[in-house]
Design a protein around this motif. Structure first.
Motif, short mmCIF file in Angstrom:
data_model
loop_
_atom_site.label_atom_id
_atom_site.label_comp_id
_atom_site.label_asym_id
_atom_site.label_seq_id
_atom_site.Cartn_x
_atom_site.Cartn_y
_atom_site.Cartn_z
N ASP A 11 0.83 -1.20 0.00
CA ASP A 11 0.00 0.00 0.00
C ASP A 11 0.87 1.25 0.00
O ASP A 11 0.42 2.33 -0.35
CB ASP A 11 -0.86 0.06 1.27
N TYR A 12 2.10 1.09 0.45
CA TYR A 12 3.00 2.22 0.60
C TYR A 12 4.33 1.86 -0.03
O TYR A 12 4.92 0.84 0.28
CB TYR A 12 3.20 2.52 2.09
N CYS B 112 8.02 3.93 -1.11
CA CYS B 112 8.80 5.16 -1.11
C CYS B 112 10.14 4.86 -1.77
O CYS B 112 10.81 3.89 -1.42
CB CYS B 112 9.01 5.64 0.33
N ASP C 4 -0.37 -2.10 4.71
CA ASP C 4 -1.27 -1.76 5.81
C ASP C 4 -2.20 -2.95 6.04
O ASP C 4 -3.10 -3.20 5.26
CB ASP C 4 -2.06 -0.51 5.44
N HIS D 28 10.32 7.97 6.82
CA HIS D 28 9.13 8.27 6.02
C HIS D 28 8.05 7.23 6.28
O HIS D 28 6.86 7.57 6.36
CB HIS D 28 9.47 8.33 4.53
N PHE D 29 8.46 5.98 6.40
CA PHE D 29 7.49 4.91 6.71
C PHE D 29 6.84 5.16 8.07
O PHE D 29 5.62 5.02 8.22
CB PHE D 29 8.19 3.55 6.68
N ASP E 144 6.38 7.99 9.53
CA ASP E 144 5.44 9.10 9.33
C ASP E 144 4.14 8.60 8.72
O ASP E 144 3.04 9.01 9.13
CB ASP E 144 6.05 10.19 8.43
N TYR E 145 4.26 7.72 7.73
CA TYR E 145 3.07 7.13 7.10
C TYR E 145 2.23 6.38 8.13
O TYR E 145 1.01 6.54 8.18
CB TYR E 145 3.51 6.18 5.98
N LEU E 146 2.90 5.60 8.99
CA LEU E 146 2.16 4.87 10.03
C LEU E 146 1.39 5.83 10.93
O LEU E 146 0.21 5.59 11.25
CB LEU E 146 3.11 4.03 10.89
N GLN F 168 0.31 8.84 10.23
CA GLN F 168 -0.79 9.43 9.48
C GLN F 168 -1.97 8.47 9.36
O GLN F 168 -3.12 8.89 9.36
CB GLN F 168 -0.32 9.83 8.08
N MET F 169 -1.66 7.19 9.27
CA MET F 169 -2.71 6.17 9.12
C MET F 169 -3.20 5.66 10.47
O MET F 169 -4.04 4.77 10.52
CB MET F 169 -2.17 5.00 8.29
#
Length: 160
Positions: free
Chosen positions: A5-6, A8, A24, A101-102, A104-106, A108-109
């Motif tokens: 799903d992610y 980078c 995710d 960055h990963f 940060d993604y976590l 945000q989700m």
């Protein structure tokens, strides 16, 4: 990558030098799409003897991963499927940047827990440096034709 799903990608002067792909697990509970694509790719490779040997080893490592995940007794929000940095660019902080960055993604989700699998051929100590804990370890004998190489497979997770 097909089940991620992610994704980078790190670049230097337009040249890819690193990648992190994650899934995710709260969004997707089925891996059927992944297995269909993997089976298709594997069947193409299985047309040769070496390709067939690789398919067998792939299936064995998938089973090993499943055993370690089950043995952990934990439920996770996400998993890292791939983190790779060009060997000529290692030590420049690229892996750490992708990892951050990963994270940060976590956030945000609204995800917290994640795991990943790696092996002794990779820089698995990177994950320890990032605060992850090795929660599974299993030996594996990779055989292709008449060659055999032993390695260790690991499962790392954040236990926060």
């Amino acid at each position: 990558l097909a089940s991620s799903d992610y994704v980078c990608v790190a670049e230097i002067d337009g040249r890819p030098v690193g990648i992190l792909a994650a899934r995710d697990l709260k969004k997707h509970t089925s891996r059927m799409h992944y297995w269909r694509m993997a089976l298709h790719a594997l069947m193409r490779g299985a047309l040769s003897r070496a390709g067939f040997d690789d398919v067998v080893q792939f299936v064995k490592t998938e089973r090993l991963d499943e055993r370690m995940l089950k043995a952990s007794g934990r439920k996770f929000d996400a998993s890292i499927a791939l983190l790779a940095v060009d060997r000529d660019e290692k030590g420049m902080g690229i892996g750490g940047s992708l990892y951050n960055h990963f994270l940060d993604y976590l956030r945000q989700m609204n995800r917290r827990s994640f795991y990943l699998f790696t092996d002794s051929y990779c820089d698995y100590r990177f994950y320890e440096h990032k605060g992850l804990t090795c929660i599974g370890k299993e030996g594996f004998l990779w055989t292709t034709g008449d060659k055999a190489e032993s390695s260790e497979f690991y499962m790392y997770a954040n236990l926060a």
